[in-house]
Design a protein around this motif. Structure first.
Motif, PDB file in Angstrom:
ATOM      1  N   ALA A 193       0.420   5.359   0.769  1.00  0.00           N
ATOM      2  CA  ALA A 193      -0.560   6.436   1.098  1.00  0.00           C
ATOM      3  C   ALA A 193       0.200   7.789   0.797  1.00  0.00           C
ATOM      4  N   THR A 245       0.647  -1.202   0.123  1.00  0.00           N
ATOM      5  CA  THR A 245       0.067  -0.142  -0.065  1.00  0.00           C
ATOM      6  C   THR A 245       1.109   1.103  -0.044  1.00  0.00           C
ATOM      7  N   THR A 301      -5.030   6.381  -0.578  1.00  0.00           N
ATOM      8  CA  THR A 301      -4.212   5.214  -0.493  1.00  0.00           C
ATOM      9  C   THR A 301      -4.345   4.243  -1.893  1.00  0.00           C
ATOM     10  N   ARG A 346      -6.186  11.797   3.449  1.00  0.00           N
ATOM     11  CA  ARG A 346      -5.192  10.858   3.188  1.00  0.00           C
ATOM     12  C   ARG A 346      -5.797   9.791   1.804  1.00  0.00           C
ATOM     13  N   CYS A 402      -3.284   2.043   6.346  1.00  0.00           N
ATOM     14  CA  CYS A 402      -1.815   2.451   5.913  1.00  0.00           C
ATOM     15  C   CYS A 402      -1.601   4.014   6.196  1.00  0.00           C
ATOM     16  N   ASP A 437      -8.232   1.373   4.040  1.00  0.00           N
ATOM     17  CA  ASP A 437      -6.785   0.797   4.216  1.00  0.00           C
ATOM     18  C   ASP A 437      -6.351   1.759   5.531  1.00  0.00           C
ATOM     19  N   SER A 496      -3.575   0.158  -3.252  1.00  0.00           N
ATOM     20  CA  SER A 496      -2.647  -1.085  -2.749  1.00  0.00           C
ATOM     21  C   SER A 496      -3.047  -2.173  -3.789  1.00  0.00           C
TER      22      SER A 496
END
Length: 193
Positions: free
Chosen positions: A155, A153, A182, A180, A169, A167, A184
């Motif tokens: 981020a 992942t 992410t 944020r 991360c 997620d 993956s």
């Protein structure tokens, strides 16, 4: 009122309408620029995920060395703010562990933007606040059977607020979770007979 007074009033109304239209156009241009930056960052993050998945797939014997978890079981992230990466122990042989350590250091540099520099210490080639997480999922006996897998992942901090990613991360490292982002991907390791 004379005819000249009406003409002046019409010109003023036209100027107000044109001003409003130009402000709307400027706002549209700003949103388009933000969307372009978001798309570029997402594309870069996907390339970073694919790069690490390739590295793990090519070094299958030491695949557990890539997991971002220290010897005490604490998870950590690579990229922004990461100085020391724990060396791999206990998996693979000396050659595969050394390769995994080199791969992790290279990926950490990529996340930090070390591919492009403005000056000696100004790293500008990465995503905004990029961090990487690699998690391990052991094989699960069925039914249904699930093969051993590793999820990579990336981020980063986005430009505008959206929903909070599912997620975890780099959770809590960007202030507002709606900023944020992410991406993956998962690589599975099946035992072939």
């Amino acid at each position: 009122m004379t005819m000249q007074g009406y003409t002046l009033l019409e010109v003023l109304v036209a100027l107000v309408l044109v001003s409003i239209a130009l402000l709307g156009l400027a706002g549209l241009q700003i949103r388009a620029q933000q969307a372009e930056v978001e798309a570029y960052q997402r594309a870069q993050a996907l390339l970073m995920v694919a790069d690490m998945i390739d590295r793990i797939s090519l070094n299958r014997g030491a695949r557990r060395c890539y997991v971002t978890q220290d010897a005490q079981g604490n998870s950590y992230t690579l990229g922004t703010g990461t100085q020391n990466i724990p060396a791999c122990t206990g998996w693979g042989n000396n050659a595969t562990r050394s390769r995994a350590d080199t791969d992790m250091a290279a990926w950490n540099d990529m996340l930090q933007g070390a591919t492009e520099r403005l000056a000696a210490d100004d790293l500008v080639g990465g995503l905004v606040g990029a961090r990487g997480c690699i998690t391990y999922q052991p094989e699960q006996v069925g039914p249904p059977a699930v093969p051993e897998s590793i999820t990579v992942t990336v981020a980063w901090q986005g430009e505008t607020e959206t929903g909070t990613p599912a997620d975890n991360c780099a959770a809590g490292l960007y202030g507002d979770e709606d900023l944020r982002r992410t991406v993956s991907d998962t690589v599975r390791f099946a035992e072939l007979d």
